[in-house]
Each structure stands twice: as structure tokens, then as C-alpha cells.
Design a protein around this motif. Structure first.
Motif, PDB file in Angstrom:
ATOM      1  N   MET A  56       0.847  -1.194   0.000  1.00 30.99           N
ATOM      2  CA  MET A  56       0.000   0.000   0.000  1.00 30.99           C
ATOM      3  C   MET A  56       0.885   1.248   0.000  1.00 30.99           C
ATOM      4  N   SER A  57       0.464   2.278  -0.713  1.00 31.17           N
ATOM      5  CA  SER A  57       1.217   3.533  -0.788  1.00 31.17           C
ATOM      6  C   SER A  57       0.779   4.471   0.338  1.00 31.17           C
ATOM      7  N   LEU A  58       1.589   5.510   0.588  1.00 32.84           N
ATOM      8  CA  LEU A  58       1.207   6.492   1.603  1.00 32.84           C
ATOM      9  C   LEU A  58      -0.109   7.185   1.272  1.00 32.84           C
ATOM     10  N   PRO A  59      -0.339   7.620   0.013  1.00 34.46           N
ATOM     11  CA  PRO A  59      -1.656   8.212  -0.275  1.00 34.46           C
ATOM     12  C   PRO A  59      -2.803   7.262   0.045  1.00 34.46           C
ATOM     13  N   ALA A  60      -2.643   5.987  -0.270  1.00 35.06           N
ATOM     14  CA  ALA A  60      -3.703   5.019   0.020  1.00 35.06           C
ATOM     15  C   ALA A  60      -3.900   4.844   1.519  1.00 35.06           C
ATOM     16  N   VAL A  61      -2.798   4.850   2.274  1.00 36.55           N
ATOM     17  CA  VAL A  61      -2.902   4.747   3.735  1.00 36.55           C
ATOM     18  C   VAL A  61      -3.721   5.901   4.287  1.00 36.55           C
ATOM     19  N   PHE A  62      -3.422   7.116   3.824  1.00 36.45           N
ATOM     20  CA  PHE A  62      -4.122   8.273   4.375  1.00 36.45           C
ATOM     21  C   PHE A  62      -5.527   8.419   3.810  1.00 36.45           C
ATOM     22  N   ASP A  63      -5.760   7.971   2.599  1.00 41.39           N
ATOM     23  CA  ASP A  63      -7.152   7.894   2.117  1.00 41.39           C
ATOM     24  C   ASP A  63      -7.970   7.002   3.051  1.00 41.39           C
ATOM     25  N   ALA A  64      -7.381   5.875   3.446  1.00 35.88           N
ATOM     26  CA  ALA A  64      -8.098   4.908   4.277  1.00 35.88           C
ATOM     27  C   ALA A  64      -8.339   5.409   5.691  1.00 35.88           C
ATOM     28  N   THR A  65      -7.483   6.311   6.181  1.00 32.53           N
ATOM     29  CA  THR A  65      -7.611   6.789   7.558  1.00 32.53           C
ATOM     30  C   THR A  65      -8.262   8.162   7.665  1.00 32.53           C
ATOM     31  N   ALA A  66      -8.657   8.760   6.550  1.00 33.47           N
ATOM     32  CA  ALA A  66      -9.157  10.141   6.557  1.00 33.47           C
ATOM     33  C   ALA A  66     -10.369  10.322   7.469  1.00 33.47           C
ATOM     34  N   ASP A  67     -11.284   9.378   7.449  1.00 33.76           N
ATOM     35  CA  ASP A  67     -12.511   9.542   8.229  1.00 33.76           C
ATOM     36  C   ASP A  67     -12.256   9.545   9.727  1.00 33.76           C
ATOM     37  N   ALA A  68     -11.219   8.861  10.179  1.00 33.60           N
ATOM     38  CA  ALA A  68     -10.928   8.776  11.613  1.00 33.60           C
ATOM     39  C   ALA A  68      -9.769   9.670  12.038  1.00 33.60           C
ATOM     40  N   TYR A  69      -9.172  10.401  11.110  1.00 30.03           N
ATOM     41  CA  TYR A  69      -7.963  11.172  11.406  1.00 30.03           C
ATOM     42  C   TYR A  69      -8.196  12.192  12.519  1.00 30.03           C
ATOM     43  N   ASP A  70      -9.339  12.848  12.499  1.00 27.89           N
ATOM     44  CA  ASP A  70      -9.622  13.891  13.482  1.00 27.89           C
ATOM     45  C   ASP A  70      -9.901  13.337  14.873  1.00 27.89           C
TER      46      ASP A  70
END
Length: 197
Positions: A1-15
Motif C-alpha cells: 500500500m502507498s502512503l496516499p492510500a494509507v491516508f485515504d483509508a484513515t481520513a474519516d478517523a484522522y480527526d
């Protein structure tokens, strides 16, 4: 998995993690811009904490916030006050900005994801006298999983002390470097510096 994909996957819970907002707000509050900035650039904005804080605290004429994750930018643009900010999906290096265009560059909780090419790029887009504020984890408190560690750039080790954090800025040609360390248990170095006038 790439870094963009990692952060796409975690965007909803990031906050859900208060650490990111805290670091972004500390970086923005530690800046000393004068007068009102024309352009503030938030690099690797995530869900936009630093961009939103800069827009409110510094009242610049323009804020550009960049992230490689489309989902992060989508989440950022849904925040109250987001309409005042220009959100861009794109790389941190190179930035799609001309030389000397910015008064302030902020990068919260992301330099260790970007690598050694990022600070010289910030210096390129900053005008003489412009300011940078960035954070980077303290090595002793940084324990990524093996899978995540494999995605991180190898050319920028996480520093062990404030002197090491300061060297990141001085190696890129910044001066007037100030470094502080946030409180445990999840410490970060906060680095503030200027482009020589």
C-alpha cells in the motif's frame, strides 16, 4: 500500500486523534509574521488543521493547502471556514508554486513522511524573510509498525534531540532557527525558522 492510500483509508478517523490538531495549533501560534501575510502554504495538510488555524490566527490574504490524499482534502474542505482556503490534491515535492511566492510555510506532523527534499522546497517557495514552521517526532517516542515504517523515506532520519531537529532547517538554508519540544507522552519537535533576508 502507498502512503496516499494509507491516508485515504484513515481520513474519516484522522480527526479522532487530538495530537494532530494540537501540533498544528502550536505551530501556527508560534509564528511571528509581520505584517499580514499575502500567502500561507500548508504542506501535507491532512484534514486541514494548520490551514484553518493559519486562516483564523494570521488572517492572510490567501491560504493554499496541499495534500497527496484526495480523501484528506475532501475531509478538510468539509470543515467550517474551509471556503476561505484553496485546497489542492498534489505532491509536497515539488509544490506547484513559483519561487518566492509565500510568506509562511507550515508542515504539521508530516515531514517524516516527506523526506529530505521537503525543506529545500519550502525555502524555494518562501520569499526572503519568510517563515517556516514544521514538526517532526522525537525519535524515542516514534514507533511505527514495520509495514508503515517501510513506506517512510530513508533520507530523513527522525531526530533524537533539538539540535538534530534544528539541523534539518539549517541544512536547507534557513536561519534564525528556534526549536521547542512538546510534552510527553507523544513528543514532537516544533521548529521555527526564516529565510535569510
Amino acid at each position: 500500500m502507498s502512503l496516499p492510500a494509507v491516508f485515504d483509508a484513515t481520513a474519516d478517523a484522522y480527526d479522532d486523534d487530538p495530537h494532530h490538531r494540537r501540533i498544528a495549533e502550536l505551530l501556527v501560534s508560534g509564528l511571528q509574521p509581520a505584517p499580514t501575510p499575502d500567502l500561507v502554504v500548508d504542506v501535507a495538510t491532512g484534514t486541514g488543521f494548520a490551514a484553518l488555524a493559519a486562516s483564523e490566527v494570521l488572517t492572510p490574504r490567501r491560504v493554499v493547502a496541499v495534500d497527496i490524499s484526495p480523501r484528506m482534502i475532501e475531509a478538510a474542505a468539509a470543515n467550517p471556514g474551509a471556503e476561505a482556503i484553496e485546497w489542492r490534491v498534489g505532491p509536497a515535492v515539488p509544490l506547484d508554486l513559483p519561487d518566492g511566492a509565500a510568506d509562511v510555510v507550515v508542515c504539521a506532523s508530516a515531514l517524516h513522511l516527506l523526506g529530505a527534499g521537503a525543506p529545500p522546497e519550502w525555502r524555494r517557495v518562501l520569499r526572503p524573510g519568510g517563515q517556516v514552521a514544521f514538526s517532526i517526532p522525537v525519535a524515542a517516542d516514534f514507533s511505527p509498525s514495520p509495514a508503515f515504517a517501510a513506506l517512510l523515506p530513508a533520507d530523513l532520519p527522525v531526530p533524537a534531540d533539538e539540535e538534530g531537529a534544528a539541523r534539518i532547517a539549517t541544512a536547507a538554508g534557513f536561519g534564525s532557527v528556534r526549536v521547542t519540544t512538546t510534552a510527553p507522552p507523544r513528543r514532537s519537535f516544533l521548529v521555527f525558522a526564516r529565510v535569510p533576508a
